[in-house]
Design a protein around this motif. Structure first.
Motif, short mmCIF file in Angstrom:
data_model
loop_
_atom_site.label_atom_id
_atom_site.label_comp_id
_atom_site.label_asym_id
_atom_site.label_seq_id
_atom_site.Cartn_x
_atom_site.Cartn_y
_atom_site.Cartn_z
N GLY A 83 0.96 -1.23 0.10
CA GLY A 83 -0.11 -0.03 0.15
C GLY A 83 0.78 1.29 0.17
O GLY A 83 0.20 2.30 -0.18
N SER A 84 2.23 1.06 0.14
CA SER A 84 2.99 2.38 0.25
C SER A 84 2.95 2.98 -1.33
O SER A 84 2.97 2.37 -2.50
CB SER A 84 4.53 1.93 0.48
OG SER A 84 5.25 3.21 0.25
N ALA A 85 2.86 4.28 -1.38
CA ALA A 85 2.95 5.15 -2.40
C ALA A 85 4.40 5.39 -3.19
O ALA A 85 4.40 5.94 -4.05
CB ALA A 85 2.07 6.03 -2.49
N ALA A 86 5.43 4.90 -2.26
CA ALA A 86 6.91 5.56 -2.51
C ALA A 86 7.00 4.49 -3.75
O ALA A 86 6.95 3.48 -3.94
CB ALA A 86 7.74 5.14 -1.56
N PRO A 87 7.81 5.35 -4.67
CA PRO A 87 8.06 4.74 -5.93
C PRO A 87 9.24 3.54 -5.80
O PRO A 87 9.51 2.65 -6.56
CB PRO A 87 8.66 5.63 -6.92
CG PRO A 87 9.08 7.01 -5.98
CD PRO A 87 8.14 6.82 -4.81
N ALA A 88 10.30 3.78 -4.83
CA ALA A 88 11.05 2.63 -4.37
C ALA A 88 10.83 2.41 -3.19
O ALA A 88 10.49 2.98 -2.27
CB ALA A 88 12.59 3.41 -4.45
N GLN A 89 11.04 0.89 -2.97
CA GLN A 89 10.37 0.17 -1.78
C GLN A 89 11.43 -0.72 -1.45
O GLN A 89 11.83 -1.67 -2.49
CB GLN A 89 9.06 -0.47 -1.68
CG GLN A 89 7.96 0.54 -2.17
CD GLN A 89 6.67 -0.10 -2.18
OE1 GLN A 89 6.52 -1.22 -2.03
NE2 GLN A 89 5.58 0.49 -2.91
N ILE A 90 11.89 -0.89 -0.34
CA ILE A 90 13.05 -1.68 0.26
C ILE A 90 12.67 -2.45 1.59
O ILE A 90 12.18 -1.67 2.42
CB ILE A 90 14.44 -0.82 0.30
CG1 ILE A 90 14.93 -0.30 -0.95
CG2 ILE A 90 15.44 -1.74 0.88
CD1 ILE A 90 16.04 0.72 -0.79
N ALA A 91 13.06 -3.80 1.55
CA ALA A 91 12.78 -4.42 2.97
C ALA A 91 14.31 -4.62 3.60
O ALA A 91 15.08 -4.91 2.85
CB ALA A 91 12.07 -5.79 2.72
N LEU A 92 14.26 -4.35 4.88
CA LEU A 92 15.47 -4.28 5.37
C LEU A 92 15.70 -5.44 6.58
O LEU A 92 16.82 -5.91 6.68
CB LEU A 92 16.07 -3.13 6.00
CG LEU A 92 17.28 -2.65 6.34
CD1 LEU A 92 17.98 -2.47 5.18
CD2 LEU A 92 17.42 -1.38 7.06
N TYR A 93 14.61 -5.99 7.17
CA TYR A 93 14.62 -6.90 8.10
C TYR A 93 15.30 -6.56 9.15
O TYR A 93 15.80 -7.73 9.97
CB TYR A 93 14.88 -8.21 7.39
CG TYR A 93 14.27 -8.56 6.25
CD1 TYR A 93 13.34 -9.05 5.89
CD2 TYR A 93 15.12 -8.26 5.24
CE1 TYR A 93 12.63 -9.29 4.72
CE2 TYR A 93 14.73 -8.83 3.60
CZ TYR A 93 13.51 -8.88 3.56
OH TYR A 93 12.82 -9.29 2.08
N GLY A 94 15.69 -5.53 9.63
CA GLY A 94 16.51 -5.27 10.85
C GLY A 94 16.72 -3.75 11.13
O GLY A 94 16.62 -2.93 10.29
N ARG A 95 17.21 -3.55 12.46
CA ARG A 95 17.41 -1.99 12.62
C ARG A 95 19.02 -1.93 13.27
O ARG A 95 19.30 -1.18 13.98
CB ARG A 95 16.37 -1.60 13.81
CG ARG A 95 14.92 -1.63 13.53
CD ARG A 95 14.17 -1.70 14.67
NE ARG A 95 12.71 -1.80 14.28
CZ ARG A 95 11.96 -0.98 14.40
NH1 ARG A 95 12.40 0.39 14.73
NH2 ARG A 95 10.53 -1.18 14.06
#
Length: 605
Positions: free
Chosen positions: A558-570
């Protein structure tokens, strides 16, 4: 996809990882190891038998107690009083960083041990915003609990929930690890089993160094994605076979580091839509469906042999309608029918699923009667102890059932003691047999022994804690870099050239990303540049040029950002990996779970 792990042998990838990490002396790969060379057929057969025997010995050592441990445990338990046996199946909790009261209870009630939660970890006062753990003080407190069990002849269980990611009880300055789902994301393109083994081994070594003997990890739960409110990124993913292989690699890694692990939470918490911390989830799937999905990781772990499995608090009508699995004999029977003969530990008995519906003293008795061996965190450990004694005296609970549970627990503690001391065929400080080193090195084309072993022998002789920390952080960096996933957008594009604006996440998330940017020479400002929005925190997050899911990748749906990244951590390493991708570096990870209409295995790169 991952290569399916079958049988009792560790995969070649995991053993090759052991070569990289285990202190080894000289010795070179035997000529002809890969094709037989000039060896006669009989010599080849004998050599192959030696390899198989060495593999089996290592696997058996890491899988749990031996028959000798069980026999010794039976003798020790036979000498205990009823009150001591009742304590031997209980793990208590305490409420501050001072463990003196807990140590007193371990001694007085003969408790199996204690669990350390976040509030029990002393802080060093490094700063009001980000206090680090005072590891020296923690080690002292844990030693006081262990000292309370000295007269037994075997150690107490000093346990912790340490999974990585959101469930991390002891943080910096220990190595911080991304969420377990990072291993699943990395497994699509890299050696998932080896990386999982390495990460869990280093996690185990650092905890063992402090005095811990057990970690209730890894999660064998197969998540269904967004509908799963509890497990999420704590799971390796949604593919049962992948979760099975990574779970086994994780628990083997913990054992190699010296710790008892526990595959959790049977009968599977990843496919229910309620949180057992607050209420009793209902699992409506049929037994056929459960055996094809949720139970695959547990069945394959049991087939290979694991020391401990955790029973969750889930109502499974197909097994025992209306009864939490932790109090259901049908649920325990399923595990035993799968072949598990080790310890079954309950999930915390103070959780809402149990505490709200059953008495704090009666629930432990019910769990024990149903088939549990180890009762974790009863709401009142003294009341639970008294209730168990009374139940045996009244005949409500059989003496044989209590003896069986106590024997399993003691055999587990004896095994861990020998494992950590290096007295078995695998574990901390135990050198891999030369026949295995030679064999696996010969199978890995393009790598020399020197490249695998590097200068391990010299490093082992130095015993440098700094070197151990360096290696752990190196694996954490590899994991973070290997798992980062571009879910949508252009791959290889430099999005950092004009600088970054950072929003969303927590204050610590923003600070860590800014620090990573500074290390990479990327400017961070309040205006202009690429807008990076961190999803998964206590600050509003919307819009932006790049949306970054810090924990669960489903946050991107549902994010409208053109680039989307999954990081799995902080972790700091996770944010370094993010900055590298924003600068145009490769993002090798792939989704281990569906995100909206995107299937597991998806990557935009």
């Amino acid at each position: 996809m991952l290569t399916r792990h079958r049988g009792s042998s560790l995969s070649a990838a995991v053993l090759l990882s052991a070569l990289l990490l285990t202190a080894c002396g000289g010795g070179t790969a035997s000529e002809g190891d890969g094709d037989g060379g000039d060896q006669s057929e009989a010599e080849q057969d004998q050599h192959q038998q030696e390899i198989e025997e060495a593999e089996a010995a290592r696997e058996q050592a890491l899988a749990g107690p031996s028959e000798a441990h069980r026999e010794e445990a039976a003798q020790l338990v036979s000498e205990l009083s009823l009150q001591q046996k009742a304590g031997q199946v209980l793990v208590g909790e305490y409420s501050s960083s001072d463990a003196s009261d807990m140590a007193g209870l371990v001694q007085e009630l003969h408790l199996a041990g204690a669990i350390v939660m976040g509030d029990n970890v002393p802080t060093s006062g490094q700063g009001a915003d980000q206090p680090g753990a005072d590891l020296a003080e923690l080690e002292t407190q844990l030693a006081s609990i262990q000292a309370a069990a000295e007269e037994r002849g075997y150690p107490a269980m000093i346990s912790v929930d340490q999974e990585g990611g959101l469930v991390t009880r002891v943080g910096e300055p220990l190595t911080e690890w991304p969420a377990p789902m990072a291993y699943g994301a990395a497994a699509e393109t890299l050696d998932g089993t080896g990386l999982t083994w390495q990460g869990h081994r280093f996690m185990g070594e650092e905890l063992a160094e402090l005095g811990f003997t057990a970690s209730f990890a890894p999660n064998g739960d197969v998540t269904v994605g967004a509908a799963d409110p509890t497990v999420g990124s704590r799971s390796f993913g949604s593919d049962p076979e992948a979760v099975a292989e990574l779970s086994l690699s994780g628990i083997r890694g913990l054992a190699e580091g010296g710790l008892m692990g526990s595959v959790k939470h049977f009968p599977g918490h990843g496919s229910v839509t309620d949180d057992s911390h607050h209420t009793l989830p209902v699992q409506d799937a049929s037994l056929e469906e459960l055996r094809a999905r949720d139970w695959v990781p547990f069945a394959e772990s049991i087939e290979a042999g694991v020391p401990m499995i955790m029973m969750g608090h889930i109502d499974v009508p197909a097994l025992d309608d209306g009864v939490p699995s932790s109090l259901s004999s049908a649920a325990y029977d399923e595990l035993r029918e799968m072949g598990h003969d080790g310890v079954v530990v309950t999930d915390a008995l103070n959780m809402g699923a149990i505490a709200d519906g059953y008495g704090p003293d009666q629930a432990p008795v019910m769990a024990l009667e149903a088939g549990a061996d180890l009762l974790l965190m009863p709401a009142d450990v003294r009341g639970a102890h008294e209730a168990i004694v009374s139940a045996v005296e009244s005949g409500e609970l059989s003496q044989d059932r209590l003896d069986e549970a106590a024997e399993r627990v003691v055999s587990l503690l004896l095994w861990q003691q020998d494992l950590e001391a290096g007295e078995l065929d695998a574990g901390p400080g135990v050198q891999m047999p030369e026949v295995l080193r030679d064999h696996y090195l010969s199978q890995e084309e393009g790598l020399t022994e020197e490249e695998w072993l590097q200068d391990d022998a010299a490093e082992a002789e130095s015993g440098s804690s700094e070197e151990a920390e360096r290696r752990a952080r190196s694996v954490a960096e590899q994991l973070a870099a290997a798992s980062v996933t571009v879910v949508s957008g252009e791959c290889g594009a430099d999005q950092s050239e004009a600088g970054l604006q950072i929003s969303g996440g927590t204050e610590q998330d923003q600070a860590r990303l800014a620090a990573a940017a500074e290390r990479a020479g990327v400017e961070v400002s309040g205006a202009g540049g690429t807008q990076v929005v961190l999803l998964g925190g206590d600050q509003p997050a919307a819009g932006g040029d790049v949306a970054v899911a810090l924990d669960r990748p489903e946050a991107l749906d549902g994010s409208a950002a053109p680039a989307q990244i999954a990081l799995y951590g902080r972790t700091a390493e996770s944010f370094d990996a993010l900055i590298a991708v924003l600068q145009g570096a490769e993002a090798p990870g792939a989704l281990p779970v569906a995100v909206g209409e995107l299937e597991p295995g998806h990557s935009a790169c």
